[in-house]
Design an enzyme around this catalytic site. Structure first.
Site, PDB file in Angstrom:
ATOM      1  N   ASP A  89       0.856  -1.168   0.000  1.00 58.87           N
ATOM      2  CA  ASP A  89       0.000   0.000   0.000  1.00 58.87           C
ATOM      3  C   ASP A  89       0.902   1.231   0.000  1.00 58.87           C
ATOM      4  OD1 ASP A  89      -2.752   1.223   2.074  1.00 58.87           O
ATOM      5  OD2 ASP A  89      -2.187   1.559  -0.006  1.00 58.87           O
ATOM      6  N   PHE A  93      -3.184   5.864   3.878  1.00 59.27           N
ATOM      7  CA  PHE A  93      -4.198   5.476   4.865  1.00 59.27           C
ATOM      8  C   PHE A  93      -3.594   5.440   6.262  1.00 59.27           C
ATOM      9  CE2 PHE A  93      -8.210   3.627   5.921  1.00 59.27           C
ATOM     10  CZ  PHE A  93      -7.970   2.773   6.974  1.00 59.27           C
ATOM     11  N   ASP A 262      -7.940  -7.626   0.976  1.00 60.04           N
ATOM     12  CA  ASP A 262      -6.957  -7.773   2.059  1.00 60.04           C
ATOM     13  C   ASP A 262      -7.650  -7.393   3.358  1.00 60.04           C
ATOM     14  OD1 ASP A 262      -6.484  -4.582   1.755  1.00 60.04           O
ATOM     15  OD2 ASP A 262      -5.657  -5.310   3.676  1.00 60.04           O
ATOM     16  N   CYS A 300     -11.621 -28.625   7.554  1.00 59.62           N
ATOM     17  CA  CYS A 300     -10.432 -27.838   7.202  1.00 59.62           C
ATOM     18  C   CYS A 300      -9.203 -28.747   7.174  1.00 59.62           C
ATOM     19  CB  CYS A 300     -10.214 -26.729   8.237  1.00 59.62           C
ATOM     20  SG  CYS A 300      -8.814 -25.657   7.856  1.00 59.62           S
ATOM     21  N   CYS A 302      -6.062 -27.596   7.149  1.00 56.55           N
ATOM     22  CA  CYS A 302      -4.856 -26.803   7.467  1.00 56.55           C
ATOM     23  C   CYS A 302      -4.043 -27.530   8.526  1.00 56.55           C
ATOM     24  CB  CYS A 302      -5.257 -25.398   7.930  1.00 56.55           C
ATOM     25  SG  CYS A 302      -5.636 -25.241   9.681  1.00 56.55           S
ATOM     26  N   CYS A 305      -5.723 -27.757  11.988  1.00 55.01           N
ATOM     27  CA  CYS A 305      -6.849 -28.702  12.096  1.00 55.01           C
ATOM     28  C   CYS A 305      -6.406 -30.140  11.892  1.00 55.01           C
ATOM     29  CB  CYS A 305      -7.931 -28.324  11.091  1.00 55.01           C
ATOM     30  SG  CYS A 305      -8.648 -26.728  11.473  1.00 55.01           S
ATOM     31  N   HIS A 331      -4.853 -21.081  10.755  1.00 58.37           N
ATOM     32  CA  HIS A 331      -6.173 -21.641  10.402  1.00 58.37           C
ATOM     33  C   HIS A 331      -7.064 -20.580   9.755  1.00 58.37           C
ATOM     34  CE1 HIS A 331     -10.143 -23.349  10.482  1.00 58.37           C
ATOM     35  NE2 HIS A 331     -10.532 -22.251  11.127  1.00 58.37           N
TER      36      HIS A 331
END
Ligand SMILES: CNc1nc2c(CC[C@H]3O[C@@H](OC)[C@H](O)[C@@H]3OC)c3nc(N)[nH]c(=O)c3cc2[nH]1
Ligand SMILES: [Zn+2]
Length: 367
Positions: A89, A93, A262, A300, A302, A305, A331
């Site tokens: 970015d 901001f 994002d 899941c 991942c 998990c 996760h």
């Protein structure tokens, strides 16, 4: 930057964009690595969770360690050991959300560092130079993102400045391998958004972002504005909705024709023991998980998990152990990345509306 559309389903699109560091299937969720790290995770973990592209931030990295230092380490990819695409970015901001005593003129923004109070200045040219030093694959132009509650005169002034700054960024840019994305402002005023988009589209950037959302407006107001805002952007270029959002916000964005998202939510909530699951969020500090042998999410795959129980996660957070935030951040980004992969699959099969409705029903979310 080359963007190919593979399928559309209503306004939703499935595509792929290419960068010098690799391809990104869309819709894409981009884990946030503001200070050159996705907090608590190694790049290998982030990659294993399914991420193709991550984010870095100009404001933070220019202040610490300094963009010249990152450049002298060979750029952000080498510095943080991530060899995939990186989007940075422009920092505008963060100047408004973090810095002190911000003074903004057409020349740029003068402010005090939130770290040591030293006086700094961010101009369109400086924002371009910092991102060229960081070596990101996608660099955002410097924009002015006014508070959602700004009255129309202030909103309009920010749009006109954002257009002028985009022009200065484009003129100053000198890294052909780095794609510069423009950012549309205009709050919830669709006429202002259309006028801003028209001026920026005429400058022919390789990609476009919708800024000025997820800044305090009601989520329903953002959802209502998205279809018209996305439709103002070129169909054959990537569309990025900055800072968004909750899982239901991503599906509303995909339905409106947005390709990239994002948000710090999956990692920030992960550090705070909140896990996203297909049946809605759960809080692992809750005592009901103390003896729960089940994984965080039964659907899941991942690393968290596959290997750990809710009871173990509950223990880690109760004991304030570092592994807790790491495992749940992992996760949660896996959940967001899989949500985008499932959305992409649904779009290619022409069943995205049903897919979205199914998710909202299971999450007990309204829109
Ligand atoms: C949360 N809501 C939200 N974030 C926003 C960001 C920061 C994202 C950036 O902030 C960091 O995340 C904390 C990430 O580094 C991200 O990088 C792209 C925005 N950036 C710009 N230049 N213009 C906007 O209008 C804008 C709107 C936002 N709304
Ligand atoms: Zn998981």
């Amino acid at each position: 930057m080359h963007f190919t559309l593979h399928a559309t389903d209503g306004a939703a699109r499935a595509g792929t964009f290419t960068t010098p560091h690799g391809e990104v299937p869309t819709p894409a969720f981009m884990p946030v690595g503001t200070q050159a790290t996705v907090k608590g995770l190694t790049p290998e973990m982030v990659r294993a969770a399914g991420a193709h592209i991550i984010l870095g931030n100009t404001y933070h990295l220019a202040l610490r360690p300094g963009d010249e230092i990152v450049r002298d380490f060979g750029g952000l990819h080498k510095f943080m050991h991530w060899d995939g695409p990186i989007l940075t970015d422009s920092g505008g901001f963060q100047v408004f959300s973090l810095a002190g005593q911000v003074k903004i003129t057409d020349h740029g923004a003068k402010f005090k560092s939130h770290i040591d109070g030293s006086p700094l200045e961010l101009t369109p040219e400086r924002a371009v130079e910092i991102q060229q030093n960081l070596g990101s694959d996608i660099a955002m132009v410097l924009d002015e993102c006014p508070p959602a509650t700004s009255e129309s005169a202030k909103m309009r002034a920010a749009v006109l400045r954002t257009i002028r700054w985009a022009e200065r960024c484009k003129k100053h840019h000198s890294r052909p391998g780095q794609a510069q994305f423009a950012i549309v402002q205009g709050g919830l005023n669709l006429d202002l958004r259309a006028e801003c988009a028209r001026e920026l589209v005429a400058m022919d950037f390789p990609g476009y972002a919708l800024g000025g959302f997820s800044v305090g407006e009601a989520p329903e107001a953002m959802h209502a504005a998205l279809p018209a805002c996305a439709a103002c952007l070129p169909e054959h270029k990537p569309r990025y909705l900055m800072g968004v959002g909750r899982p239901q916000d991503l599906l509303a964005g995909v339905a409106s024709g947005i390709d990239m998202f994002d948000c710090v939510m999956p990692t920030r909530n992960g550090r705070n023991a909140l896990a996203f699951t297909s049946d809605g969020p759960i809080r692992l500090r809750n005592a009901k998980h103390r003896r729960d042998p089940a994984p965080v999410a039964s659907d899941c795959a991942c690393y968290c998990c596959e290997n750990y129980s809710r009871g173990y996660l509950h223990h880690l957070f109760a004991a304030d152990e570092m592994l807790g935030p790491t495992l749940l951040s992992l996760h949660n980004i896996a959940f967001y990345l899989r949500l985008m992969a499932d959305a992409r699959h649904a779009i290619t099969e022409g069943r995205f509306a049903a897919f979205r409705a199914g998710c909202l029903a299971r999450w007990n979310a309204d829109s």
